[in-house]
Design an enzyme around this catalytic site. Sequence first.
Site, mmCIF file in Angstrom:
data_model
loop_
_atom_site.group_PDB
_atom_site.id
_atom_site.type_symbol
_atom_site.label_atom_id
_atom_site.label_comp_id
_atom_site.label_asym_id
_atom_site.label_seq_id
_atom_site.Cartn_x
_atom_site.Cartn_y
_atom_site.Cartn_z
ATOM 1 N N ASP A 46 -50.451 -0.985 20.028
ATOM 2 C CA ASP A 46 -50.065 -2.358 20.357
ATOM 3 C C ASP A 46 -50.105 -2.558 21.863
ATOM 4 O O ASP A 46 -49.481 -1.806 22.613
ATOM 5 C CB ASP A 46 -48.652 -2.639 19.833
ATOM 6 N N TYR A 51 -49.776 -7.237 29.759
ATOM 7 C CA TYR A 51 -49.405 -5.899 30.211
ATOM 8 C C TYR A 51 -50.346 -5.383 31.299
ATOM 9 O O TYR A 51 -50.024 -4.411 31.984
ATOM 10 C CB TYR A 51 -49.416 -4.894 29.049
ATOM 11 N N HIS A 113 -48.040 -14.540 22.360
ATOM 12 C CA HIS A 113 -47.003 -13.720 22.985
ATOM 13 C C HIS A 113 -45.662 -14.443 23.078
ATOM 14 O O HIS A 113 -44.602 -13.831 22.905
ATOM 15 C CB HIS A 113 -47.451 -13.269 24.381
#
Length: 285
Positions: A46, A51, A113
Site C-alpha cells: 500500500d 507519500y 486519499h
Amino acid sequence: MQLTDTVTLANGVAMPRFGLGVWQAEPAAATQAVKTAIEANYPMIDTAKAYGNEAAVGTGIQAGLKATGKKRSDLFVTTKLANPDQGYQSTLDNFEASLKRLQLDYLDLYLIHWPVSGKWAETWRAFENLYQAGKVRAIGVCNFSQATMTSLIRQSSIKPMVDQVEYHPWLQQPELKAYLKTAGIQQEAWSPLGGTGGNLRDEPVLQAIAQKHQRSVAQILLRWDLQTDVITIPKSVHPAYIRENAQIFDFALDATDLAQIKALDQHKRTSYWLSSFDWYTGTEK
C-alpha cells in the site's frame, strides 16, 4: 488463518487481509522494504502519491518479484489519489502517472486519499470510469466518515468497496465500523500500530497481553485487527520488524483479551498532523 488469507470485496475481488504500508518511508528505504516484504510472502503493498515514494515502491516491486520468481498477479497493489489532484480529468491523468511510477499496467485498488470538499463527487466519477474500463480491479476511499460516505453513495452508480481509516485500540470508531459492515464496505486500518502522537506500545494493558502470549505489542495490535475483521497494513522499513509483523497467524487473542482491548477506546487520534487537518473536508484548517 494464514498470511495469504483474503476477504471478498463487494465486487467479488479477493483482497489480502494483511500487507505492507510505506507512509513516511524515504524512497531508498521504501524500495528495500517492499522487496523484503515480498520475499517474506507479504501479499499486498500500500502506497500513495502523497507519500512521495511511488517510484521507489515500483522499483521494490520489480526487485521483489524478480528475487522470488513471483508474478504480478501474486501481489495486490494499492495507491491513492493526492488531494491537489482531485477533479475528473485530473484524476484520470494522475492515475496514469501513478501507474507509470509504479511500473504497472493495472492497479488492484485505487483510493481517494481524503474527501476534499467540492471535489470528491467528480473525482469518484473518474474512479468509476477507471473501474469500468478495467484499469483497476477495485475502487474505494480513505478517511470518509459515515456522513461523507452516505453522500457519496447517493451520488454514485458504484459503491466504494473499501474505506481506509485510522484504526487502533485508542480510536476504534465503532459507529463507523458498524455502518461500513452494514453497507458492505470493507474497513482497512492505517496507523494500526498508532501514529506519531502517542505510543501504543507503552499501553500497560497491551504489554500484559503481549507478555501473556509471548509476543510483541505490535503483533498483538495486528492480530487484533484481523480478529475484528479489519484489513491491516503495518509500516516498517526494518527487515526484522517486517518479518516479525507477519508472524501473527499461529496464535489468537481470547475473549478476555478482546474485551480488555475494546475498553481502551479513547476516541483519540495518534497522528499529530491531523490536528491541523480538517478530516471531513480534506483541507488544512
